[in-house]
Design a protein around this motif. Sequence first.
Motif, PDB file in Angstrom:
ATOM      1  N   GLN A 142       0.808  -1.224   0.000  1.00 24.50           N
ATOM      2  CA  GLN A 142       0.000   0.000   0.000  1.00 24.50           C
ATOM      3  C   GLN A 142       0.848   1.283   0.000  1.00 24.50           C
ATOM      4  OE1 GLN A 142      -2.382   0.814   3.538  1.00 24.50           O
ATOM      5  NE2 GLN A 142      -1.301  -0.856   4.561  1.00 24.50           N
ATOM      6  N   GLN A 143       2.136   1.163   0.351  1.00 30.12           N
ATOM      7  CA  GLN A 143       3.008   2.342   0.334  1.00 30.12           C
ATOM      8  C   GLN A 143       3.501   2.685  -1.072  1.00 30.12           C
ATOM      9  OE1 GLN A 143       5.541   0.581   3.525  1.00 30.12           O
ATOM     10  NE2 GLN A 143       5.460   2.657   4.372  1.00 30.12           N
TER      11      GLN A 143
ATOM     12  N   ALA B 142       1.767   1.591  -3.978  1.00 30.41           N
ATOM     13  CA  ALA B 142       0.656   1.538  -4.930  1.00 30.41           C
ATOM     14  C   ALA B 142      -0.242   2.751  -4.744  1.00 30.41           C
ATOM     15  CB  ALA B 142      -0.154   0.263  -4.726  1.00 30.41           C
ATOM     16  N   SER B 143      -0.750   3.269  -5.842  1.00 32.12           N
ATOM     17  CA  SER B 143      -1.708   4.368  -5.748  1.00 32.12           C
ATOM     18  C   SER B 143      -3.135   3.835  -5.678  1.00 32.12           C
ATOM     19  CB  SER B 143      -1.552   5.338  -6.915  1.00 32.12           C
ATOM     20  OG  SER B 143      -1.689   4.669  -8.147  1.00 32.12           O
ATOM     21  N   VAL B 144      -3.353   2.623  -6.212  1.00 32.68           N
ATOM     22  CA  VAL B 144      -4.679   2.009  -6.192  1.00 32.68           C
ATOM     23  C   VAL B 144      -4.517   0.521  -5.891  1.00 32.68           C
ATOM     24  CG1 VAL B 144      -6.710   1.408  -7.571  1.00 32.68           C
ATOM     25  CG2 VAL B 144      -5.613   3.631  -7.893  1.00 32.68           C
TER      26      VAL B 144
ATOM     27  N   PHE C 201       0.510   0.911  -9.514  1.00 33.97           N
ATOM     28  CA  PHE C 201       1.629   1.474  -8.762  1.00 33.97           C
ATOM     29  C   PHE C 201       1.805   2.958  -9.032  1.00 33.97           C
ATOM     30  CE2 PHE C 201       2.162  -3.025  -8.908  1.00 33.97           C
ATOM     31  CZ  PHE C 201       2.588  -3.326  -7.627  1.00 33.97           C
ATOM     32  N   LYS C 202       2.414   3.643  -8.052  1.00 35.96           N
ATOM     33  CA  LYS C 202       2.613   5.093  -8.111  1.00 35.96           C
ATOM     34  C   LYS C 202       3.532   5.503  -9.249  1.00 35.96           C
ATOM     35  CE  LYS C 202       1.851   5.898  -3.213  1.00 35.96           C
ATOM     36  NZ  LYS C 202       2.398   6.352  -1.944  1.00 35.96           N
ATOM     37  N   ASP C 203       4.506   4.644  -9.555  1.00 37.00           N
ATOM     38  CA  ASP C 203       5.486   4.984 -10.591  1.00 37.00           C
ATOM     39  C   ASP C 203       6.140   3.706 -11.117  1.00 37.00           C
ATOM     40  OD1 ASP C 203       7.380   4.256  -8.568  1.00 37.00           O
ATOM     41  OD2 ASP C 203       7.429   6.334  -7.877  1.00 37.00           O
TER      42      ASP C 203
ATOM     43  N   SER D 138       8.404   1.605  -8.698  1.00 31.04           N
ATOM     44  CA  SER D 138       7.615   0.804  -7.753  1.00 31.04           C
ATOM     45  C   SER D 138       7.044  -0.436  -8.439  1.00 31.04           C
ATOM     46  CB  SER D 138       6.487   1.639  -7.155  1.00 31.04           C
ATOM     47  OG  SER D 138       7.009   2.719  -6.414  1.00 31.04           O
TER      48      SER D 138
ATOM     49  N   CYS E 279       1.626   0.394 -15.370  1.00 32.50           N
ATOM     50  CA  CYS E 279       2.314   0.106 -14.099  1.00 32.50           C
ATOM     51  C   CYS E 279       1.369  -0.626 -13.152  1.00 32.50           C
ATOM     52  CB  CYS E 279       2.851   1.383 -13.458  1.00 32.50           C
ATOM     53  SG  CYS E 279       4.186   2.132 -14.386  1.00 32.50           S
TER      54      CYS E 279
END
Length: 107
Positions: free
Chosen positions: A7-8, A10-12, A29-31, A34, A70
Amino acid sequence: MATVKLQQIASVIRSKNSGPYELTLDVIFKDKPSFDLACRSGVINKTTIARLYGISEADVIGIVEFPPACAIKATIVRPYPSGALGETDVYGAQQHAPLLELTIETD
């Protein structure tokens, strides 16, 4: 070795119906770093998903890594068909919780 919770990075993290007999678990993922870390770790696999959801590996239909978004998608057999007697989440939208505490070893 250091770890990070899914969860740190991932954005969703979500779940949803994939028809009346299947659930899809999405991790976006956020980017790219990640996403790459998660893919390299191999932690999102049939064995892990089966363990988290208390199902057999045969009930994990597939896991797909999708680099353009991603994202990693896992599809599993629903324990009950959507809307069946005893089923508690007709939309499959509340089934992602086991993924929230999943950890990934960092490089």
